[in-house]
Design a protein around this motif. Structure first.
Motif, short mmCIF file in Angstrom:
data_model
loop_
_atom_site.label_atom_id
_atom_site.label_comp_id
_atom_site.label_asym_id
_atom_site.label_seq_id
_atom_site.Cartn_x
_atom_site.Cartn_y
_atom_site.Cartn_z
N SER A 30 -9.38 -0.02 1.17
CA SER A 30 -9.61 -1.11 0.22
C SER A 30 -8.29 -1.71 -0.25
CB SER A 30 -10.43 -0.61 -0.97
OG SER A 30 -9.77 0.47 -1.60
N GLY A 31 -7.24 -0.91 -0.23
CA GLY A 31 -5.93 -1.38 -0.66
C GLY A 31 -5.11 -2.03 0.43
N GLY A 32 -5.64 -2.00 1.66
CA GLY A 32 -4.96 -2.69 2.74
C GLY A 32 -4.13 -1.81 3.66
N SER A 33 -4.14 -0.50 3.45
CA SER A 33 -3.42 0.39 4.36
C SER A 33 -4.18 0.50 5.68
CB SER A 33 -3.27 1.78 3.73
OG SER A 33 -2.49 1.71 2.57
N THR A 34 -3.44 0.53 6.77
CA THR A 34 -4.07 0.50 8.09
C THR A 34 -3.69 1.71 8.93
OG1 THR A 34 -2.24 -0.80 8.98
CG2 THR A 34 -4.13 -2.01 8.11
#
Length: 115
Positions: free
Chosen positions: A53-57
């Motif tokens: 949800s925080g954008g870490s991939t």
């Protein structure tokens, strides 16, 4: 219940690019872990990439450097940019939403890469 609808699949020659999209039906999308999976004919479904949800991939080794996962929480949409496609990338691509211990799947979109 959450509905996920993938789009953007198609046929492309090796070396080409495609961009997949997955639109969610509910705003719970914005707090969910999202991922892409794929299933080649006659094989099991394999994980491709995740985005928190925080954008870490995170990416499978087979696609690292070629694929890019992203999300637009305002549009409730997940993306997968696929570059330098190979024949072995062929398969049905599914998006998945994970929240509160449950996984929801889309119906899949076909990607065919010809060599």
């Amino acid at each position: 219940q959450v509905q996920l609808v993938e789009s953007g699949g198609g046929s492309v020659q090796a070396g080409g690019s495609l961009r997949l999209s997955c639109e969610a039906s509910r705003s719970i999308f914005s707090i969910s872990m999202m991922g892409w999976y794929r299933q080649a004919p006659g094989k099991q479904r394999d994980w491709v990439a995740d985005i928190t949800s925080g954008g870490s991939t995170l990416y499978a080794e087979s696609v690292k450097g070629r694929f890019s996962i992203s999300r637009d929480n305002a549009k409730l949409t997940l993306y997968l940019q696929m570059n330098s496609l190979k024949a072995e990338d062929t398969g049905v691509y599914y998006c998945a939403l994970t929240v509160n211990g449950r996984i929801y799947w889309g119906q899949g979109t076909q990607v065919t890469v010809s060599s």
